[in-house]
Design an enzyme around this catalytic site. Structure first.
Site, short mmCIF file in Angstrom:
data_model
loop_
_atom_site.label_atom_id
_atom_site.label_comp_id
_atom_site.label_asym_id
_atom_site.label_seq_id
_atom_site.Cartn_x
_atom_site.Cartn_y
_atom_site.Cartn_z
N LYS A 84 0.83 -1.21 0.00
CA LYS A 84 0.00 0.00 0.00
C LYS A 84 0.86 1.25 0.00
O LYS A 84 0.49 2.28 -0.58
CB LYS A 84 -0.95 0.00 1.21
CG LYS A 84 -1.86 -1.21 1.29
CD LYS A 84 -2.53 -1.50 -0.04
CE LYS A 84 -3.16 -2.89 -0.08
NZ LYS A 84 -2.20 -3.98 -0.26
N GLY B 58 -5.34 -11.66 -9.75
CA GLY B 58 -6.02 -11.45 -8.49
C GLY B 58 -5.55 -10.15 -7.88
O GLY B 58 -4.93 -9.32 -8.55
N GLY C 220 -1.66 -16.69 -6.50
CA GLY C 220 -2.32 -17.04 -5.25
C GLY C 220 -1.34 -17.48 -4.19
O GLY C 220 -0.12 -17.39 -4.34
N VAL C 221 -1.90 -17.97 -3.10
CA VAL C 221 -1.09 -18.42 -1.97
C VAL C 221 -1.56 -19.81 -1.53
O VAL C 221 -2.68 -20.22 -1.84
CB VAL C 221 -1.17 -17.44 -0.77
CG1 VAL C 221 -0.56 -16.09 -1.14
CG2 VAL C 221 -2.61 -17.27 -0.30
N ASP D 239 -5.07 -18.22 7.20
CA ASP D 239 -4.83 -18.77 5.87
C ASP D 239 -4.58 -20.27 5.85
O ASP D 239 -4.58 -20.88 4.78
CB ASP D 239 -3.62 -18.08 5.23
CG ASP D 239 -3.88 -16.61 4.93
OD1 ASP D 239 -5.03 -16.17 5.10
OD2 ASP D 239 -2.93 -15.91 4.53
N ALA E 93 -6.40 -10.75 5.60
CA ALA E 93 -5.92 -10.37 6.92
C ALA E 93 -7.06 -10.12 7.90
O ALA E 93 -7.02 -10.55 9.06
CB ALA E 93 -5.04 -9.12 6.81
N HIS F 7 -24.10 15.52 1.38
CA HIS F 7 -23.85 16.01 0.02
C HIS F 7 -22.90 17.21 0.09
O HIS F 7 -23.10 18.11 0.90
CB HIS F 7 -25.16 16.45 -0.65
CG HIS F 7 -24.95 17.08 -1.99
ND1 HIS F 7 -24.67 16.33 -3.11
CD2 HIS F 7 -24.95 18.38 -2.38
CE1 HIS F 7 -24.52 17.14 -4.14
NE2 HIS F 7 -24.68 18.40 -3.74
#
Length: 465
Positions: free
Chosen positions: A49, A181, A271-272, A311, A319, A444
């Site tokens: 991130k 992914g 993937g994992v 996992d 997470a 708004h």
């Protein structure tokens, strides 16, 4: 030394379990073989991130610099500083987790843990045993490791996973990413923003394979406009390395023909898999199935006193899921009443640009389950706040059951949707109907108005569409 509970792994499942156990008065130890915080903090959620934030900042300057009087013709990227910023952030959060361990009186042990019978574990450091610990309860929270296609040689240099991607000393000029992914999409956006030529190879028929079809279609169009090359319904036949040019040459079978691609690096993001090798499961007799540890509704394995969360069990590898399972597991051990996790109400997010956020059933899944549905969609291009922010790409899509007005699913793509999705999760948790939500006043101008407008569209009541 004996404890009430020992947790194997210090990721978002393990460290949360240890804190909750300590809060409830349990003598607690946590074992970590590498770095406190696990994959999420050190190699996944947090550092990626930070990289994406740098990428988005750079793209914002390129897109809007002239509006603010910034000459962006000679922008230079210091890649080493981009990486060092992410490392600094990881170190800061890691110190925070270590502080929480100390604050809650949790005994931290570094080393490889091997499960033993009679609720014991052996700690191994540098291939030598340094002793055993025992506990009334042992929780396995060892997380996951990258999945690798064993047909091709993985060397950690030219063929890498997300772990090596975070340690590259220089930016590859050309990179092929296998898999679309969340990991693949985020790195695709990051490397593209940094100036690399990015190509995605996806074996499924669409980008973001598990997402709603409308999200996948919009994402593909968005990546096409950026210049991120992508091949769906495609698979790698062969990988060779040219020692003279230092190129990786990839023979790809697409839906139409075979093509040859060249790159500096291949990033596998397919993937994992559970990280449960060599931790003593067979010796203890703990049952596994399809690579996952088998548990019951209380996270208990088939062997008394041994539990598993995160996992390593067949629930979403996220997470925030691991953290909730951690709290529930500890509270169940203490025989406390806790809310069961609704795995159909778990938000799934991708932090690329555009961001993606989903929860619940897709439109296709809703139909397959036999629901008569109402679907609404509202584009950010019709939203005042998005227009004023000059981020009008994307939309919010909602799916309701026509019979009972149940909110079946919500799928978003665009700016800040990874924050917007939380409102949907809470509303679905409270079993709010469209009638109740439409009666809830949203501020708004705000991005959250897109949720109200998309629901109104499902019932032919949209005002601004």
């Amino acid at each position: 030394m004996h404890f009430d509970v020992i947790i194997l792994g210090s990721g978002p499942g393990g460290y949360v379990a240890s804190i909750r156990a300590a809060q409830l008065g349990m003598k607690t130890a946590i074992v970590e073989k590498e770095s406190m915080g696990g994959v999420c903090l050190n190699w996944g959620c947090i550092p990626t991130k930070s990289l994406l934030n740098s990428a988005k900042f750079l793209q914002s300057i390129k897109k809007n610099g002239e509006l603010f009087g910034i000459n962006n013709e000679n922008l230079e990227i210091d890649y080493s500083k981009v990486l060092s910023k992410s490392i600094k952030i990881v170190d800061q959060i890691k110190k925070g987790v270590l502080f929480l361990m100390k604050k809650n009186g949790i005994h931290v042990v570094y080393g490889n843990a091997k499960l033993k019978k009679r609720k014991k574990i052996e700690i191994i450091q540098k291939e030598k045993s340094i002793g055993e610990y025992s506990a009334s309860h042992i929780i396995i929270a060892t997380g996951a490791i990258p999945k690798i296609d064993t047909k091709f040689q993985y060397d950690g240099k030219k063929i890498i996973t997300y772990r090596e991607a975070l340690l590259l000393s220089s930016l590859p000029k050309r990179i092929i990413i296998v898999g679309s992914g969340s990991i693949g999409l985020e790195f695709a956006y990051f490397y593209h923003s940094m100036g690399a030529k990015v190509t995605i190879i996806e074996i499924c028929s669409k980008l973001f394979p598990n997402g709603d079809d409308d999200l996948s279609d919009y994402l593909k169009s968005s990546f096409d406009r950026m210049g991120i090359e992508n091949y769906v319904s495609s698979n790698i036949n062969k990988i060779t390395y040219n020692h003279k040019s230092h190129e990786v040459i990839v023979d790809v079978k697409t839906s139409l023909k075979n093509i040859v691609l060249k790159a500096d690096t291949i990033l596998y993001a397919i993937g994992v898999v559970p990280n449960i090798q060599c931790i003593g499961l067979k010796e203890v007799g703990i049952q596994t199935e399809k690579g996952f540890i088998v548990v019951d509704e209380n996270y208990r394995t088939n062997i008394d006193g041994y539990y598993a969360i995160g996992d390593v069990i067949p629930t979403p590898s996220l997470a925030h899921v691991a953290s909730h399972e951690a709290i529930n597991c500890i509270e169940k051990i203490k025989a406390l009443s806790c809310q069961e996790i609704d795995y159909n109400n778990v938000p799934k997010c991708v932090y690329s640009l555009p961001e993606i956020a989903s929860v619940g059933y897709t439109e296709k899944e809703s139909k397959e389950k036999g629901f008569q549905i109402k679907v609404g969609k509202f584009p950010f291009s019709a939203l005042g706040r998005a227009i004023s922010d000059e981020n009008t790409g994307g939309f919010v899509k909602v799916i309701f059951d026509d019979k009972y007005d149940e909110w079946l699913g919500c799928h978003m793509i665009g700016n800040h949707v990874t924050d917007l999705i939380s409102e949907v999760v809470v509303a679905r948790k409270l079993e709010a109907t469209s009638y109740e939500i439409l009666g809830s006043i949203h501020p708004h101008p705000s991005l959250s108005e897109s949720i109200i407008e998309s629901i109104a569209d499902a019932y032919d009541k949209a005002i601004h569409l």
